[in-house]
Each structure stands twice: as C-alpha cells, then as structure tokens.
Design a protein around this motif. Structure first.
Motif, PDB file in Angstrom:
ATOM      1  N   LEU A   1      36.020  23.334  42.685  1.00 57.77           N
ATOM      2  CA  LEU A   1      37.036  22.682  43.508  1.00 57.77           C
ATOM      3  C   LEU A   1      38.432  22.976  42.969  1.00 57.77           C
ATOM      4  O   LEU A   1      39.354  23.300  43.733  1.00 57.77           O
ATOM      5  N   SER A   2      38.602  22.914  41.650  1.00 58.02           N
ATOM      6  CA  SER A   2      39.898  23.206  41.038  1.00 58.02           C
ATOM      7  C   SER A   2      40.280  24.667  41.237  1.00 58.02           C
ATOM      8  O   SER A   2      41.452  24.988  41.484  1.00 58.02           O
ATOM      9  N   LEU A   3      39.312  25.569  41.134  1.00 59.71           N
ATOM     10  CA  LEU A   3      39.608  26.988  41.334  1.00 59.71           C
ATOM     11  C   LEU A   3      40.117  27.254  42.742  1.00 59.71           C
ATOM     12  O   LEU A   3      41.080  28.012  42.941  1.00 59.71           O
ATOM     13  N   LEU A   4      39.474  26.654  43.724  1.00 61.54           N
ATOM     14  CA  LEU A   4      39.897  26.864  45.111  1.00 61.54           C
ATOM     15  C   LEU A   4      41.311  26.352  45.331  1.00 61.54           C
ATOM     16  O   LEU A   4      42.117  26.991  46.039  1.00 61.54           O
ATOM     17  N   GLU A   5      41.617  25.212  44.760  1.00 64.50           N
ATOM     18  CA  GLU A   5      42.949  24.638  44.936  1.00 64.50           C
ATOM     19  C   GLU A   5      44.011  25.441  44.207  1.00 64.50           C
ATOM     20  O   GLU A   5      45.159  25.528  44.655  1.00 64.50           O
ATOM     21  N   SER A   6      43.647  26.069  43.092  1.00 64.42           N
ATOM     22  CA  SER A   6      44.629  26.808  42.310  1.00 64.42           C
ATOM     23  C   SER A   6      44.951  28.175  42.905  1.00 64.42           C
ATOM     24  O   SER A   6      46.066  28.677  42.763  1.00 64.42           O
ATOM     25  N   ASP A   7      43.983  28.812  43.573  1.00 68.89           N
ATOM     26  CA  ASP A   7      44.219  30.142  44.145  1.00 68.89           C
ATOM     27  C   ASP A   7      43.344  30.324  45.377  1.00 68.89           C
ATOM     28  O   ASP A   7      42.392  31.107  45.379  1.00 68.89           O
ATOM     29  N   PRO A   8      43.667  29.618  46.458  1.00 67.42           N
ATOM     30  CA  PRO A   8      42.796  29.684  47.643  1.00 67.42           C
ATOM     31  C   PRO A   8      42.728  31.072  48.271  1.00 67.42           C
ATOM     32  O   PRO A   8      41.667  31.468  48.762  1.00 67.42           O
ATOM     33  N   ALA A   9      43.811  31.821  48.249  1.00 64.93           N
ATOM     34  CA  ALA A   9      43.788  33.143  48.875  1.00 64.93           C
ATOM     35  C   ALA A   9      42.793  34.060  48.175  1.00 64.93           C
ATOM     36  O   ALA A   9      42.068  34.816  48.818  1.00 64.93           O
ATOM     37  N   HIS A  10      42.744  33.991  46.847  1.00 68.07           N
ATOM     38  CA  HIS A  10      41.814  34.837  46.098  1.00 68.07           C
ATOM     39  C   HIS A  10      40.371  34.426  46.346  1.00 68.07           C
ATOM     40  O   HIS A  10      39.506  35.284  46.596  1.00 68.07           O
ATOM     41  N   HIS A  11      40.109  33.147  46.283  1.00 72.45           N
ATOM     42  CA  HIS A  11      38.732  32.683  46.333  1.00 72.45           C
ATOM     43  C   HIS A  11      38.186  32.561  47.756  1.00 72.45           C
ATOM     44  O   HIS A  11      37.007  32.827  47.996  1.00 72.45           O
TER      45      HIS A  11
ATOM     46  N   TRP B   1      28.816  32.341  42.146  1.00 72.20           N
ATOM     47  CA  TRP B   1      29.947  32.259  43.069  1.00 72.20           C
ATOM     48  C   TRP B   1      30.571  33.641  43.196  1.00 72.20           C
ATOM     49  O   TRP B   1      30.843  34.312  42.194  1.00 72.20           O
ATOM     50  N   LEU B   2      30.785  34.064  44.436  1.00 73.76           N
ATOM     51  CA  LEU B   2      31.499  35.296  44.729  1.00 73.76           C
ATOM     52  C   LEU B   2      32.750  34.955  45.514  1.00 73.76           C
ATOM     53  O   LEU B   2      32.673  34.445  46.636  1.00 73.76           O
ATOM     54  N   ALA B   3      33.908  35.192  44.911  1.00 75.69           N
ATOM     55  CA  ALA B   3      35.172  34.945  45.598  1.00 75.69           C
ATOM     56  C   ALA B   3      35.377  35.983  46.695  1.00 75.69           C
ATOM     57  O   ALA B   3      34.811  37.086  46.653  1.00 75.69           O
ATOM     58  N   ALA B   4      36.203  35.636  47.669  1.00 68.30           N
ATOM     59  CA  ALA B   4      36.468  36.559  48.775  1.00 68.30           C
ATOM     60  C   ALA B   4      37.052  37.871  48.286  1.00 68.30           C
ATOM     61  O   ALA B   4      36.814  38.929  48.882  1.00 68.30           O
ATOM     62  N   SER B   5      37.810  37.824  47.190  1.00 65.24           N
ATOM     63  CA  SER B   5      38.452  39.029  46.660  1.00 65.24           C
ATOM     64  C   SER B   5      37.557  39.834  45.733  1.00 65.24           C
ATOM     65  O   SER B   5      37.947  40.915  45.284  1.00 65.24           O
ATOM     66  N   ASP B   6      36.376  39.325  45.417  1.00 62.35           N
ATOM     67  CA  ASP B   6      35.460  40.074  44.557  1.00 62.35           C
ATOM     68  C   ASP B   6      34.935  41.306  45.290  1.00 62.35           C
ATOM     69  O   ASP B   6      34.796  41.306  46.518  1.00 62.35           O
ATOM     70  N   PRO B   7      34.613  42.370  44.540  1.00 59.12           N
ATOM     71  CA  PRO B   7      34.034  43.562  45.183  1.00 59.12           C
ATOM     72  C   PRO B   7      32.627  43.292  45.690  1.00 59.12           C
ATOM     73  O   PRO B   7      31.992  42.299  45.315  1.00 59.12           O
ATOM     74  N   ALA B   8      32.150  44.177  46.526  1.00 53.18           N
ATOM     75  CA  ALA B   8      30.770  44.083  47.009  1.00 53.18           C
ATOM     76  C   ALA B   8      29.809  44.174  45.824  1.00 53.18           C
ATOM     77  O   ALA B   8      30.146  44.705  44.755  1.00 53.18           O
ATOM     78  N   VAL B   9      28.611  43.637  46.015  1.00 50.34           N
ATOM     79  CA  VAL B   9      27.605  43.680  44.964  1.00 50.34           C
ATOM     80  C   VAL B   9      26.325  44.302  45.501  1.00 50.34           C
ATOM     81  O   VAL B   9      26.073  44.315  46.716  1.00 50.34           O
ATOM     82  N   THR B  10      25.524  44.825  44.584  1.00 46.57           N
ATOM     83  CA  THR B  10      24.160  45.233  44.913  1.00 46.57           C
ATOM     84  C   THR B  10      23.203  44.262  44.231  1.00 46.57           C
ATOM     85  O   THR B  10      23.479  43.769  43.130  1.00 46.57           O
TER      86      THR B  10
END
Length: 412
Positions: free
Chosen positions: A59-69, A381-390
């Motif tokens: 919850l804190s991560l999302l609030e601190s950098d919502p665009a990234h996550h 958890w995979l943030a929206a800005s994380d690269p694709a995974v296999t």
C-alpha cells in the motif's frame, strides 16, 4: 518483481488445514484460517520483500510511486488504488448469504451514509467505500456454493416435492408467477418473516428435507444443504432463502463469477478468489452480523436460471483465462505437465500478482535483470513498469503438475 509476504485472516468459518498446508506450515492450526490476502487492501496489505531482505507495505509503495507500480492507464481509472484483491479462500463452514452493489449503488449508498454521519467502521454500515465489488472464485478443491436464483419453474417443482404445510400459501406466490417478479415476492416474504413464524415452520421444513433425502429425490443435494444450514443457523430466514438458489459443486479449475446483485454463499472448499478491492457487502442471513433487508432488496438481481460455470478460455496449452465483465480484474491460470513443461512469456499488463499453487516455478525477467523461484503458496508483485517475465516449472508436484495463478487489473 518482488516476493510478497501475505496476511492470513482467521475467520471462524475457515479451515485448520488448507491454508497452512499451502504455505508449508504444520497442520492442523490452533485456530481456523479462512483467507490469504494478496494485494493492497488497507485492512491487511501485503508486504513487499526487497533485494536486501527489508519489507515495505505494498500500500505504501503504491502511494509513493503510483505511476511506476500501477501504470498511467490504471492510475487514470483507479487513482493510487490497486483495483483488485487476490485471495486463497478456505471454507470449512458456510459463509453468510450475501450480495454486492453495483458501482452506482455503492457510490449512492456511500454518499448517503457519509451524510448521515455513520462511522465507516460502524457495525451497521453497509457502504464503507464507494466502489463495486464483483468477484470470481476458481476452485482448487471440490468447492460447494449457492449462487444466483434457480430457474423459477424448478423451484416450484422443489417446493411441490417438499410440500411443507406452513409454506403452501407462500408457494402460491411463485406458482402464480414463476419468474423474477414471483421470486422477488416470495423472497421478500420469507426474508421478512417474524421469528415466531420461523420457529414454527423450520421443523416442518427440516422434516420434509429429511424425507426427500431418504427417498433420494431429485433435490437431495439441495435438501441436505438446508439440513446443514438449519443445524448451524436455527430459525434463520437465510435457510429458507437457500431453497431459491442454484446449488453448485465446482471441480478444480472451474469458476463462478458474481456480478452486482448476485445472491450467493460459499459453503465448503478451497479456491482462488479475485475481487474488486472493496468492503461493500449486503447480507441477508446465515450470519450474526448486520442484516439490512430493505437495502439488500434494493441491490438484488432476481433474474433466474442456471448459474454459469466458467471452464476458462484456453489461449494455448499452458494458459487459461477466465473472462468476465469486471473492469477491476482478470484472472488467468498457467498449468504445466510433463508433456507441456516449456517456458511461458508473460508480457507486462499493468500491475500483477502471481501465486504458485502447485509445484515450483522459476520466474525470469526477459532483460535478465531478475530471477526467482516460487514454491507452492508463494507469490510475487510485478509493477506495471517491470519488464515482461518468463515462467517455467522447476519441480512438478507428486501428481506431475505445476501451476500459478495470475491476477491483473482489467482492461481500462
């Protein structure tokens, strides 16, 4: 891509074995464990484990950098709120009979209760937030549920079979109008019956159900459910209401989706549940908690018929997706067998949570920057800005399978 540490909710209806076994802990547990929460619900947010072993609230991560996550699209639609909550739900006893509001009903109800000054944590609060709460549950074990109003003509046949003397006059409401309007009339009558009437009618109903089960009648499963509920919740109008609902038995991999207004109760079993990140529940019985019948009647959908069981849409030999109308979430499932054990690429799709439910699975970012292995019961958890995974299996379980569930925000 980071590991999550998730909260276990110890509700009385939970299991002493299912969640502990999933997490690799000793069983049985001292107390029932009902739900494993994965997400950013304010009541029990997951903890994200960093590379150095430190933990921070999701919850804190999302609030601190919502665009990234969350990504721009998700932020534009949902703000800094992760729109879904992923759970493992383990029921050894029935949950309350309940329904959830639409987005419009939730917003109106929330504004009304705010204006009335009802505290958001008050026991009589119906709408602690202004959002809808659609939900989907996918069975991990055989899973039993009541969901949606049964076809009215079949319910007429059930009531005729039971022929409970105290209910004959009520039965006529549906005989005369075997449709959604007749169901509304009958349900409203039953859910508002005074307690003294329920005390008189319940013994007759239970006796009729015993006779039907002994005779191996068409509705033996429904009658056994009434008997179980009647024992757990004597003189509860929800026992009568259960006579009107579809009685379902899901096999592993099968799912049901509960949109706004769908009356339902989970009875027994373990499943992966995904739902909108909301606490709005309207209950009508099988619970000691707050019941607001007029408000429940405002949100219920009395459309009747068979409840659709979702098998999932197979996109390839490994990937199955469960399509729904919910814009808050989408759930999919990846399965591997000895014959189909190759790597599967998961492209970035906004914020995601991956949960391993069978075997051991290796996740690797396509840029080579991060890799980790998930054991059964672990999640990432995979943030929206994380690269694709296999994803590929490292170890299959004793039945020759590996499995992960993937929760993503719905299309916006």
């Amino acid at each position: 891509m980071e590991l999550l540490r998730n909260a276990v909710r110890p509700y009385a209806w939970g299991s002493r074995t299912a969640i502990a076994d999933l997490l690799g802990r000793p069983v049985p547990t001292p107390h029932p464990e009902a739900e494993l929460w994965m997400g950013a619900h304010p009541g029990d947010p997951s903890r994200v484990t960093g590379h150095d072993g430190t933990e921070v609230s999701l919850l804190s991560l999302l609030e601190s950098d919502p665009a990234h996550h969350l990504g721009d699209k998700c932020c534009d639609r949902w703000g800094t709120r992760l729109p879904f909550l992923l759970k493992v739900l383990a029921a050894d006893e029935p949950l309350s009979l309940q329904a959830h509001p639409s987005a419009e009903q939730a917003a109106e109800g929330f504004a009304r209760e705010e204006a009335a000054g009802i505290a958001r944590n008050a026991s009589n609060r119906n709408y602690p937030d202004p959002t809808a709460k659609p939900e989907l549950i996918c069975a991990l074990t055989e899973f039993h549920a009541l969901a949606g109003f049964r076809d009215a003509h079949r319910t007429v046949r059930l009531l005729d079979e039971l022929d409970v003397p105290s209910l004959r006059a009520h039965r006529g409401l549906l005989h005369a109008q075997p449709d959604a309007d007749g169901l509304r009339a009958l349900f409203t009558t039953w859910i508002t019956l005074p307690e003294h009437y329920l005390r008189d009618v319940m013994p007759e109903l239970l006796e009729a159900c015993v006779d039907h089960v002994r005779a191996r009648g068409e509705f033996a499963l429904e009658c056994r459910t009434v008997l179980e509920l009647g024992e757990a919740y004597p003189n509860d109008a929800g026992v009568l209401a259960s006579l009107l609902l579809n009685r379902l038995v899901l096999q592993p991999g099968e799912a049901i989706f509960m949109p706004a207004g769908n009356l339902h109760a989970y009875l027994h079993g373990t499943g992966v549940e995904i739902l909108a990140n909301s606490d709005n529940i309207l209950r009508c019985g099988l619970t000691p908690k707050h019941v607001d019948v007029p408000e429940l009647l405002r949100v219920l959908d009395f459309a009747c018929g068979d409840m659709r069981v979702l098998k999932g849409e197979s996109l390839d030999s490994n990937l199955t997706v469960y399509r729904t109308s919910a814009e808050e979430f989408e759930l999919s499932r990846l399965d591997w067998t000895p014959a189909e054990s190759g790597a599967v690429r998961l492209d970035s799709a906004g914020p995601q949570i991956l949960l391993c439910t069978r075997g051991r699975v290796r996740l690797s970012t396509v840029d080579g920057g991060r890799a980790l292995e998930l054991d059964r019961g672990e999640s990432v958890w995979l943030a929206a800005s994380d690269p694709a995974v296999t994803a590929r299996p490292v170890t299959l379980d004793q039945d020759g399978a590996a499995q992960i569930f993937r929760a993503v925000a719905g299309a916006v």
